[in-house]
Design an enzyme around this catalytic site. Structure first.
Site, mmCIF file in Angstrom:
data_model
loop_
_atom_site.group_PDB
_atom_site.id
_atom_site.type_symbol
_atom_site.label_atom_id
_atom_site.label_comp_id
_atom_site.label_asym_id
_atom_site.label_seq_id
_atom_site.Cartn_x
_atom_site.Cartn_y
_atom_site.Cartn_z
ATOM 1 N N ARG A 246 59.477 33.187 12.117
ATOM 2 C CA ARG A 246 59.075 31.814 12.449
ATOM 3 C C ARG A 246 59.273 31.634 13.953
ATOM 4 N NH1 ARG A 246 58.232 29.410 7.501
ATOM 5 N NH2 ARG A 246 59.536 30.148 5.793
ATOM 6 N N GLY A 247 58.602 30.630 14.519
ATOM 7 C CA GLY A 247 58.699 30.395 15.961
ATOM 8 C C GLY A 247 57.927 31.446 16.741
ATOM 9 N N THR A 274 50.994 28.870 10.545
ATOM 10 C CA THR A 274 50.330 30.059 11.076
ATOM 11 C C THR A 274 48.859 29.776 11.355
ATOM 12 O OG1 THR A 274 51.795 31.377 9.708
ATOM 13 C CG2 THR A 274 49.849 32.489 10.578
ATOM 14 N N THR A 300 50.796 31.490 1.179
ATOM 15 C CA THR A 300 51.860 30.530 0.922
ATOM 16 C C THR A 300 52.258 30.587 -0.536
ATOM 17 O OG1 THR A 300 52.265 28.187 0.510
ATOM 18 C CG2 THR A 300 50.028 28.777 1.096
ATOM 19 N N ASP A 302 54.060 28.577 -1.846
ATOM 20 C CA ASP A 302 54.091 27.192 -2.335
ATOM 21 C C ASP A 302 52.725 26.711 -2.826
ATOM 22 O OD1 ASP A 302 56.655 27.334 -1.432
ATOM 23 O OD2 ASP A 302 56.432 25.895 0.207
ATOM 24 N N GLY A 346 59.303 25.344 -2.837
ATOM 25 C CA GLY A 346 58.300 24.274 -2.794
ATOM 26 C C GLY A 346 58.807 23.193 -1.879
ATOM 27 N N ILE A 455 62.332 35.806 -5.847
ATOM 28 C CA ILE A 455 60.929 35.604 -6.227
ATOM 29 C C ILE A 455 60.013 35.972 -5.062
ATOM 30 C CG2 ILE A 455 59.240 33.763 -6.685
ATOM 31 C CD1 ILE A 455 61.428 32.443 -8.434
#
Ligand SMILES: Nc1ncnc2c1ncn2[C@@H]1O[C@H](COP(=O)(O)OP(=O)(O)O)[C@@H](O)[C@H]1O
Ligand SMILES: O=P(O)(O)OC[C@H]1O[C@](O)(COP(=O)(O)O)[C@@H](O)[C@@H]1O
Ligand SMILES: [Mg+2]
EC number: 2.7.1.11
Length: 530
Positions: A246-247, A274, A300, A302, A346, A455
């Site tokens: 990230r970042g 992204t 994703t 989610d 989520g 997961i």
């Protein structure tokens, strides 16, 4: 209770969101989400007023041509950017991806590439996929997505994905790069693998992986050379061969680095953040007049990307999540007055929790960010757990990480990408349950399972493996066809190209008025906790 009534004869129509029923002012879902907010116990509405205001244009329903205007507006919104928008005299040539001839091209290709004129297995640029296939007769029909109060049938078409007869890049001149950003997701390696394999079939020799997401551009980390040999078995394990993060650097620094490296195709695997980055890279490349194709593949776990049937990794996540639910069930069922709790990922969307609850058939209470709930009080979750222990002897509760954040202290902490760091609702609810039964003087054996990272680290299951394969291949076809600033997806079981801004204008969420959420409630038998 506040209701939202559009002005007579016109309503607000948000161009970037008309495809999602939350954005429609007719129908009840927006009213519901607003109502939830008014109660002050929902973390956030699914579409903010600012988001609506920033994109809303008025539709004048008294105009007899409003429908055709809507359709042509939709066509232009879903137009996919092409290199010829900037390089007007770019000349295409026959594709090196021959659908009939499977032998790699080795001879001199100066006179053109071989193609079979009698058999057209290519996708025509004018092919379209119908985005919405249900004709709702009333705005009150479950899941209704109506544009006007009569639910007039309006066609919404998007571009069909796949190989084109003409391409805009000479494979021998291409340097292709792949980058994986954000959190892990099952199937990343499958997509990387397919992109590499397909690029090679087009004839590309220079293929590299950028290590650790966008950071790999900033820290000038060494590129990873990729070939069919390197990626042959990567799909057999989870994670990302290239690493994620990230970042990272600014868009300008990323494009500087791409220029230095001579990258002409960039494949970006990631979620909302992204893709925002990918679109900004595409825009910057255009500003600098670089002949570069930037193509996204939505990643994703989610499942929170708009318009798509699903994103890769989601099916695998649901499958793994139900294993955790089953363990919670066995623990709870085998204990005296047992309660099993499972927290699933989520951040703002409860798709994994909802689908895993449905799939397992072992969940009594499913809590998601989109649906407000009380813990205490006559209609609270705790009272229902007490009822379940008295009537069934045990209970299983499945909660999405973004649910019930209003019960936790806000820290305002953000991760490197700017995402809000959530409090741990799983731990909180476990403590509240223990406290509640202790105060009642009634026994309760509470077991808490947090399988989230287990997961996410899984390898893709068969259905995700296929989805990744098609998405990866289509990403390469899109780049060779000259498109940039696009992403690939599956809509109504067909594969499509979509302009990036349309799929990331806000995170997709479970619609509390949808058939699927109602099915979940029917399955769990849970009441409203309000
Ligand atoms: N609005 C944005 N513009 C440009 N880059 C962004 C933006 N939001 C996030 N990013 C970058 O995208 C990458 C992944 O973002 P993140 O939100 O962590 O994951 P995801 O893509 O899965 O949503 C990070 O490197 C982050 O810096
Ligand atoms: O621990 P991390 O890496 O921040 O990941 C946690 C996040 O990953 C997710 O599963 C997916 O997030 P991304 O799509 O941004 O990768 C979120 O639900 C969750 O909050
Ligand atoms: Mg994100």
């Amino acid at each position: 209770m506040e209701s939202i009534t559009p002005a007579i004869g016109s309503t607000l129509f948000p161009p970037a969101k008309s495809h999602d029923r939350t954005s429609q002012l007719f129908g009840s879902s927006l009213t519901t989400s607003r109502r939830i907010n008014l109660n002050g116990i929902c973390r956030k509405s699914r579409i903010s007023a600012e988001q609506k205001a920033s994109t809303a244009v008025a539709i004048d329903f008294t105009d007899p041509d409003w429908k055709s205007k809507y359709e042509s507006d939709f066509e232009s919104r879903f137009n996919i950017p092409h290199l010829t928008d900037v390089f007007e005299d770019a000349v295409p040539f026959p594709s090196t991806f021959c659908l009939k001839m499977r032998t790699p091209i080795t001879e001199d290709i100066a006179d053109g590439y071989p193609s079979d004129e009698n058999w057209h297995g290519y996708i025509n640029n004018d092919d379209r996929v119908l985005l919405k296939v249900i004709r709702f007769s009333s705005p009150t029909s479950a899941g209704a997505e109506c544009i006007d109060s009569d639910c007039t049938w309006v066609e919404q078409w998007v571009h069909r994905a796949g190989p084109r007869k003409k391409i805009y890049f000479k494979p021998e001149n291409v340097k292709a790069a792949i980058v994986t950003c954000g959190g892990l997701c099952p199937g990343l390696n499958d997509v990387i693998r397919q992109i590499v394999i397909t690029l090679e079939i087009y004839g590309v020799k220079k293929i590299v992986g950028i290590p650790f997401g966008y950071r790999g551009f900033g820290d000038e980390l060494a590129e990873m050379p990729l070939s069919r040999k390197v990626v042959q078995n990567v799909h057999l394990s989870g994670g990302s061969l290239l690493g994620v993060s990230r970042g990272g650097p600014t868009i300008s620094e990323i494009v500087d680095s791409m220029q230095e490296r001579g990258i002409s195709m960039l494949f970006v695997l990631g979620g909302n953040g992204t893709h925002a980055g990918a679109n900004a890279i595409h825009t910057e490349c255009r500003k600098r007049r670089l002949k570069v194709a930037v193509v996204g593949v939505p990643k994703t776990i989610d499942n929170d990307i708009l318009l798509m049937d699903k994103t890769f990794g989601f099916d695998t996540a649901v499958e793994e999540a139900q294993r955790a639910i089953n363990s919670a069930y066995i623990e709870a069922h085998s204990a005296y007055r047992g309660i099993g709790i499972v927290k699933l990922m989520g951040r703002s969307s409860g798709f994994i929790a909802m689908q895993a609850s449905l799939a397992s058939g072992q969940v009594d209470i499913c809590l998601i960010p989109e649906v407000a709930f009380h813990l205490h009080g006559p209609h609270g979750v705790l009272g229902h757990l007490k009822y379940l222990l008295e009537t069934k002897g045990s209970a299983v509760l499945c909660i999405a990480e973004g649910a019930g954040q209003n019960f936790l202290e806000k820290t305002n902490a953000k991760d490197a990408s700017g995402n809000i760091v959530l409090g741990d609702i799983g731990v909180h609810i476990q403590q509240e349950i223990k406290k509640y039964f202790k105060e009642l003087g009634a026994p309760a054996d509470v077991k808490y399972i947090d399988p989230t990272y287990m997961i996410r680290a899984c390898r893709a299951n068969a259905s995700d493996g296929i989805l990744c394969t098609v998405l990866g291949q289509n990403a390469v076809h899109g780049a060779f066809a000259g498109y940039s600033g696009i992403t690939v997806g599956i809509c109504n079981t067909h594969y499509v190209y979509l302009p990036i801004p349309e799929v990331i204008s806000y995170p997709r969420a479970v619609d509390p008025n949808s058939r699927m959420w109602h099915r979940c409630l029917t399955s769990t038998g849970q009441p409203d906790f309000i």
